[in-house]
Design an enzyme around this catalytic site. Structure first.
Site, PDB file in Angstrom:
ATOM      1  CB  CYS A  33      -0.897   0.046   1.239  1.00  0.00           C
ATOM      2  SG  CYS A  33      -1.925  -1.393   1.507  1.00  0.00           S
ATOM      3  CG  ASP A 464      16.928  36.542 -14.964  1.00  0.00           C
ATOM      4  OD1 ASP A 464      16.804  36.907 -13.772  1.00  0.00           O
ATOM      5  OD2 ASP A 464      16.003  36.041 -15.618  1.00  0.00           O
TER       6      ASP A 464
END
Length: 498
Positions: A33, A464
């Site tokens: 499970c 950037d």
């Protein structure tokens, strides 16, 4: 494996965050499970733990019918790592073993089959064949539930070599026959469109799905992508043909609704894997948000945008070309340039879906296009001076205009064609970065963007202009955001975005 005390605490609280990280098998029932399964808590002495669903199946356990552990989100570990095991796991998930066998996987990675089997068995509890078999079983279950294909066609579409192998695998994994599996999960009256597969792509909450789809929609290239009424569509170049995927947010559900249009249903596994990479669905977002949320600079940003994911990309080569063509030009012009490339050299779809009419040009078409003396549509728009002293040269170097693109694009496609730069799920990220940086005019920002979006590297920080402005205002130190630099970058980019 994780600490056993943490395992049992997760099982007692039914914590879904651990789904996909490990699997719980119960020796008295023969069932495995998810940790969050709602079934009765087993006795501790009857529990065995496995790192993968395939490992549980190899040891004779079958999947639970209540929690469907084989359909849990994948482990985020394979995106964070670039070693041999992680690269092998990514290639297996992409369906390479089904197409080329274990020999093809070993050849692609440059190791012997025996050595590869030994490494995978030691770390994930199953060899490459067992891992691929578990994946084929899950693909077959999806086809049985979501299509009207004859059962015999499902077997070969899922990658099985024979009907007998298909039947034996379904019986072992799901303790039933393919026909009964279909009858139990897909009523006869359920409508079905031929060639269309409806699927659910689970993820670990939190996740801001609408924001991610809008982000992909803002960068959509006409012809291969479309965003309308909250649904994002795009075309895919797949191993056996083309495809189109439509992704939609489902409120109050921990999955993304996915509609897949395929020329060849054998491409289902590859299409699903590309969608998961595109949406960053395997991330452990609670751990990421908790780490970044504790930072004094990023804390308010994380609180304002919980569940912010890193948008991925299904085709690294396409992303590299798009990155080069989009440099130093306004976004609208870049999309128009890419749309022209798609309309001229892309492959038209047999059956368009909405405004998605083509696929991005494949490598042979890109080579022909890049070798043309006038493949660049024209000079780039002038770039205005940047405040704070961070101009274009800081990020990428000099001369990032039309002349540089005329050098970079042919070099990029030639390197891809000759194998000097390999951009696929099994590539080593360090070699990818080094190969891209060797190309003329392709700088660190472009290489970092490919690693972040196409390879799912969670620790890529891109300084950037927008990020540098944010750092200048906050005086933050990016080094303290590792190993989640990619997510920190997304939060900084999101400042001021709609």
């Amino acid at each position: 494996m994780v600490d056993e005390e943490a395992v049992y605490a997760a099982m007692r609280s039914r914590d879904p965050r651990f789904d996909g990280w490990f699997y719980v098998a119960v020796t008295t029932t023969g069932i495995y499970c998810r940790p969050s399964c709602p079934a009765v808590m087993p006795s501790r002495r009857n529990v065995r733990l496995f790192p993968t669903a395939a490992a549980a199946q190899v040891n004779g356990y079958r999947a639970c019918k209540r929690c469907r552990p084989d359909a849990a989100p994948g482990s985020p570990e394979w995106n964070a790592r670039g070693d041999l095991v992680a690269r092998a796991m990514r290639l297996i998930a992409d369906g390479l073993v089904d197409r080329e066998g274990v020999a093809g996987l070993a050849a692609r990675l440059g190791y012997s089959e025996r050595h590869l089997h030994r490494l995978l068995t030691a770390e994930v509890g199953a060899g490459p064949q067992a891992l691929a078999r578990a994946q084929r079983a899950q693909t077959a279950r999806t086809l049985l539930e979501c299509t009207g294909l004859p059962v015999s066609d499902v077997a070969f579409a899922a990658g099985f070599a024979s009907i007998r192998q298909f039947n034996d695998t379904i019986r072992q994994v799901y303790a039933t026959t393919p026909t009964r599996l279909r009858q139990a999960t897909r009523p006869d009256h359920l409508p079905h469109t031929p060639g269309v597969i409806a699927s659910r792509l689970p993820y670990r909450p939190p996740m801001d799905v609408p924001a991610l789809l809008r982000r992909l929609g803002r960068d959509a290239v006409p012809g291969i992508e479309e965003y309308t009424e909250g649904t994002y569509r795009r075309s895919l170049l797949l191993p056996h043909g083309t495809g189109v995927v439509a992704l939609r947010h489902v409120p109050s559900a921990a999955y993304v609704a996915c509609e897949i249009h395929l020329e060849d249903v054998r491409d289902l596994t590859a299409a699903v894997r590309r969608c998961r990479r595109l949406l960053d669905l395997d991330a452990d977002q609670r751990a990421i948000d908790a780490f970044l949320g504790a930072d004094p600079v990023l804390g308010p940003l994380v609180a304002a945008r919980p569940g912010l994911r890193v948008p991925g990309h299904p085709d690294p080569a396409e992303l590299a070309v798009r990155t080069v063509l989009s440099r130093r030009v306004p976004a609208e012009r870049a999309r128009a340039r890419l749309a022209g490339l798609v309309a001229t050299h892309g492959r038209p779809l047999t059956t368009p879906v909405g405004q998605v009419t083509h696929t991005f040009p494949d490598l042979p078409a890109l080579i022909c296009w890049a070798r043309r003396p006038a493949h660049d549509p024209g000079p780039a728009a002038p770039v205005p001076p940047a405040p704070y002293g961070f101009g274009p040269r800081c990020a990428e170097g000099r001369g990032a205009g039309a002349a540089e693109r005329r050098r970079t694009l042919p070099a990029l496609v030639e390197a891809l064609a000759e194998g000097e730069v390999v951009l696929d799920a099994g590539a080593d990220p360090r070699e990818v970065r080094a190969g891209l940086l060797r190309l003329p005019g392709l700088g660190p920002r472009a290489a970092s963007l490919v690693l972040m979006r196409a390879f799912g590297d969670p620790d890529v920080f891109i300084p950037d202009l927008a990020v540098r402005r944010a750092l200048h205002r906050t005086r933050a130190r990016p080094s303290r955001w590792s190993p989640w630099g990619s997510y920190a970058t997304q939060h900084l980019w999101a400042v001021g975005s709609p």
